[in-house]
Scaffold this active site. Structure first.
Site, mmCIF file in Angstrom:
data_model
loop_
_atom_site.group_PDB
_atom_site.id
_atom_site.type_symbol
_atom_site.label_atom_id
_atom_site.label_comp_id
_atom_site.label_asym_id
_atom_site.label_seq_id
_atom_site.Cartn_x
_atom_site.Cartn_y
_atom_site.Cartn_z
ATOM 1 N N LEU A 133 0.593 -1.126 0.142
ATOM 2 C CA LEU A 133 -0.102 0.025 -0.152
ATOM 3 C C LEU A 133 0.934 1.259 0.073
ATOM 4 C CD1 LEU A 133 -3.322 0.239 1.856
ATOM 5 C CD2 LEU A 133 -1.972 2.189 1.616
ATOM 6 N N TYR A 187 -6.840 2.420 5.912
ATOM 7 C CA TYR A 187 -6.998 1.121 5.827
ATOM 8 C C TYR A 187 -5.562 0.321 5.946
ATOM 9 C CZ TYR A 187 -6.801 1.117 0.533
ATOM 10 O OH TYR A 187 -6.771 1.346 -0.585
ATOM 11 N N GLU A 188 -5.597 -1.237 6.028
ATOM 12 C CA GLU A 188 -4.501 -1.901 6.491
ATOM 13 C C GLU A 188 -3.787 -1.383 7.672
ATOM 14 O OE1 GLU A 188 -3.341 -4.038 3.829
ATOM 15 O OE2 GLU A 188 -4.705 -3.669 2.137
ATOM 16 N N GLY A 189 -4.307 -1.191 8.630
ATOM 17 C CA GLY A 189 -3.715 -0.439 9.830
ATOM 18 C C GLY A 189 -3.665 0.710 9.883
#
Lengths: 602, 245
Positions: free
Chosen positions: A271, A406-408
């Protein structure tokens, strides 16, 4: 030009305490002709299939996104990192990063692509049995089936392991019956395969399951109405007595949380890397607009205020790119080394990613925040038009925002960076203590008046970089000493330390790439890169100083604070640079080329 | 069916064009190269014809070693093998002679190329090759279908379209909408490396044309908008400024 990076012996996180030479880092200029051709073909796909259809995609035209995914599958874009045995191309990790980088400029499609190839496919690839891999991966690699990843629940976001979705073994012992609710599920609307995390009975930890849509018992809410990436399908998914064959459990019981975390590690770095082409295309659009837009009788690109924005976009993007591919290659080298030691390739990938999880988190934060800078200033360069849906910036601005979430979230990732550093130090895997103590001694000693030879290009930056590392060690060391295990509760301080580490990694990667490019293109031929490097470095030093000063003032006072602040001053001292001239020189190239100042893949 | 596709290695359409050495040489600095867009259409159609009728595609380029990445892209798109005539493509006649020489050896059923390159845009090579080989040449070909040993062709002519049938072999200068450009797929890219790329020497015919000087066209001037009601001004501008009346 073939990849010529010498293997680095640096372990994950060690960048803080050790030096790296330019020869040890991989730079994207070293991608092979084949990899560059793949990047160019991916760009062609975006230009042909995505860009002309952006409105249709964002209006969620029925069947469009899955058909685009299938087209991507036909081109082989979905299976780049999938081993050949399962219908993929078996390319290395950094090639997968390159794909994520290029796809980044496709907005909503980028999210669908990332969710499918990353968190949708990887759990099976890394943790599946041979039968599971043979059954599902080829279908996912070609795009015949689309996948989604069901982890988040209404009350379980960042605290993913607290999910309430349940799995219960059926009376005949042949199925698990899944009941529960998941939300923010990317690709849910058209997915054929669901990676679902649920707790079996009263287990403490999650278990992962591979769920085919055909199993039934899956219903969904309408598409979420979102701020950005409007064309990406995002739905709540309900499991109502969904019957999953027992053989579709992924890995072992209660291993789900580990799968979730490890797969997110991959997603994270991709990402971060997956913003680069987006930043470049925004910088190009902004430059083109600034050249065309005339005010007071001249192009607005002739104004220093606009040039500042263009040059900053370029320098920051250059830094994200330098850091991403450096880390990507480190991961590839670690994978290769582990396979060499006899480890199974899937396990080796996970282990390598775990080893570099600090760098993964750094790149996710840094990349998403640089993207946010670019879209924000992109809107600004467009002025009133930036606020209009007729120009491309409004969409870019909205689409970018999710990357910090997102993704943490970037906050969780910041805490992870410091947490993981300290944990490794405690375990003795990372020798932070020795260097931190040496810095402590240096603080109270008389400063050395020896003048190092700074005549070589970038010599001063490299010298200052060494001290920047000391500043982070000083702050982190003092914080750990002051709070002990309670440092985890001091989120404000953790954030400052994380920011120092992020800037150190990005700045170092940028310096090393630039040094390598100077060797490749010569001093004159690499002027642009030197300028971007110097500009980025200057900003990084300022940020590190600010974060360090603020951090120490949070937990020391009196004489101790004075010593700390003096340390910060000493460790962040650098010769002022003429940023106006640097920015003008960078912007000149952009204005002349009418786009981002360099291109890597034609 | 054996198809020969001739491709040019040309600057990307967005390249900034400038010259060096007193305007006698093209400045390659920072220029990205691509397969000539019209040649790319020819290649795309060749790939489709091969899918329909079987056979093989050979891609041919007259160029120095720097053109090989462009040639490999053509292999990635679907050509089976490649030949590079190791020479700078100095003028149309020189290039046509090289193509004719290679083509005579290979006994191809179809020789496809773009209607013109996009660097010098001469648009002469196809007819020269036809002349040198004693074969028909047609351009610009917009539709090309094969039935048995006959080709059905549509081409654009002044004021309309021309439909024709002719027997293979022949030479076609292609343009859109003969096919859609093909994006090389990832597997194609990976297999391009292992496909044969033969380098041959040029025939010893000398170069007949030389560049004396390059000159950029004058910069476009701003457009003047004239109110539809104000015909007098329009006439005045056309007469006195544009001097076309």
């Amino acid at each position: 030009m073939e990849a010529v990076a010498n293997k680095s012996t640096l372990k994950g996180g060690e960048f803080l305490i050790k030096e790296t030479s330019a020869e040890e880092v991989f730079i994207p200029e070293e991608f092979s002709e084949e990899q560059k051709m793949m990047a160019a073909a991916t760009q062609d796909f975006i230009d042909k299939e995505i860009t002309p259809n952006r409105d249709r995609i964002d209006n969620m035209e029925e069947g469009l996104m899955p058909s685009l995914m299938e087209k991507a599958g036909e081109l082989g874009l979905l299976g780049v990192s999938v081993p050949e045995a399962y219908g993929g191309l078996g390319m290395n990790f950094n090639t997968g990063m390159l794909m994520a980088d290029i796809i980044a400029s496709s907005g909503s499609f980028s999210t669908a692509y990332g969710a499918h190839t990353g968190i949708g496919t990887l759990p099976i690839l890394y943790y599946g049995t041979e039968e599971q891999k043979q059954k599902y991966i080829p279908k996912l690699a070609t795009g015949e089936w689309k996948a989604c990843y069901c982890l988040t629940e209404p009350d379980a976001g960042s605290d993913a392991n607290s999910g309430k979705t349940k799995a219960k073994l059926s009376d005949d012992g042949k199925h698990y019956i899944i009941n529960g609710q998941k939300m923010w599920i990317s690709n849910a609307g058209f997915a054929d395969l669901f990676i679902v995390f649920a707790k079996i009975d009263d287990d403490k930890n999650l278990t992962a399951f591979i769920v085919e849509k055909e199993y039934g018992g899956i219903t969904m809410n309408d598409e979420e109405r979102k701020l950005g990436i409007k064309g990406s399908s995002t739905r709540q998914v309900f499991f109502n007595d969904c019957k999953v064959p027992v053989e579709n459990m992924l890995s072992e019981r209660e291993n789900g949380f580990k799968i979730a975390v490890n797969v997110l590690n991959v997603g994270r770095i991709k990402l971060g890397c997956g913003v680069i082409n987006g930043c470049k295309s925004i910088a190009s659009e902004a430059t083109n607009y600034a050249n065309e837009r005339k005010q007071f009788g001249v192009s607005i690109s002739s104004f220093g205020a606009i040039q500042t924005k263009l040059a900053n976009m370029a320098a920051k993007t250059y830094a994200v790119e330098s850091a991403s591919y450096r880390a990507g290659q480190n991961i590839d080298d670690a994978i290769e080394a582990l396979i060499g030691e006899g480890m199974d390739p899937s396990k080796a990938k996970l282990k390598a990613l775990e080893q570099f999880s600090i760098e993964c988190a750094i790149i996710k934060i840094h990349g998403s925040e640089v993207l946010d800078y670019c879209v924000d200033e992109g809107v600004q360069v467009y002025g009133g038009m930036g606020f209009s849906e007729e120009a491309p910036m409004a969409r870019a601005y909205r689409d970018a925002r999710i990357t910090r979430i997102y993704e943490g979230t970037n906050e969780i990732n910041r805490m992870l960076i410091v947490g993981m550093m300290l944990k490794r130090a405690m375990k003795g895997e990372l020798d932070l203590l020795g260097p931190a103590m040496a810095v402590g001694k240096e603080l109270t000693a008389i400063p050395s008046f020896e003048q190092p030879d700074l005549s070589a290009p970038l010599a001063e930056e490299k010298e200052v970089l060494k001290k920047l590392k000391k500043s982070a060690l000083m702050v982190a060391g003092k914080a750990a000493e002051t709070f002990g295990p309670k440092l985890n509760d001091e989120q404000e301080i953790l954030m400052h330390i994380a920011d120092m580490l992020i800037e150190i990694y990005a700045a170092e990667s940028t310096i090393l790439r630039t040094e390598k490019l100077m060797n490749l293109y010569g001093e004159d031929g690499s002027k642009l890169y030197q300028n971007m490097c110097k500009l980025y470095f200057h900003e990084a030093v300022q940020k590190i100083k600010n974060h360090g000063d603020e951090a120490v003032a949070c937990f020391t006072e009196g004489d101790e604070l004075k010593v700390m602040l003096m340390g910060m001053k000493r460790f962040t001292k650098s010769t002022p640079v003429n940023t106006r001239n640097l920015r003008r020189a960078i912007a000149d190239v952009m204005i002349r080329e009418n786009k981002f100042p360099y291109s890597l893949y034609s | 069916m054996k198809i020969l596709v001739c491709i040019t290695h040309v600057p990307d359409t967005t390249s900034k064009i400038s010259f060096t050495d007193g305007n006698t040489k093209f400045d390659k600095t920072g220029v990205q190269y691509i397969i000539g867009p019209y040649d790319d259409y020819a290649l795309a159609r060749a790939v489709e014809l091969k899918e329909q009728h079987g056979g093989s595609i050979t891609v041919l380029n007259v160029g120095e070693a720097e053109t090989e990445p462009t040639i490999r892209k053509a292999l990635a798109i679907g050509a089976d093998e490649a030949i590079r005539v190791n020479a700078f493509p100095s003028d149309a006649f020189f290039v046509a002679k090289q193509i004719a020489s290679v083509a005579k050896e290979g006994a191809y059923d179809l020789i496809l190329m773009g209607r013109e390159s996009i660097d010098f845009n001469g648009g002469q090579v196809h007819s020269m090759v036809g002349e040198l080989m004693g074969l028909p040449s047609v351009s610009p070909v917009m539709v090309l279908d094969i039935e048995g040993s006959t080709a059905k062709i549509q081409r654009e002519i002044e004021g309309g379209k021309e439909f024709m049938e002719l027997d293979m072999p022949f030479i076609a200068g292609c343009q859109e909408p003969i096919a859609e450009w093909k994006i090389p797929n990832m597997r194609g890219i990976m297999s391009a490396r292992s496909k044969p790329l033969q380098v041959v020497d040029p025939t010893d015919d000398g170069v007949q044309a030389d560049v004396e000087v390059f000159e950029l066209p004058p910069a476009k001037e701003a457009v003047k908008l004239v109110d539809p009601e104000n015909l007098d001004e329009l006439v005045n501008l056309l007469k006195n400024e544009a001097k076309v009346l």
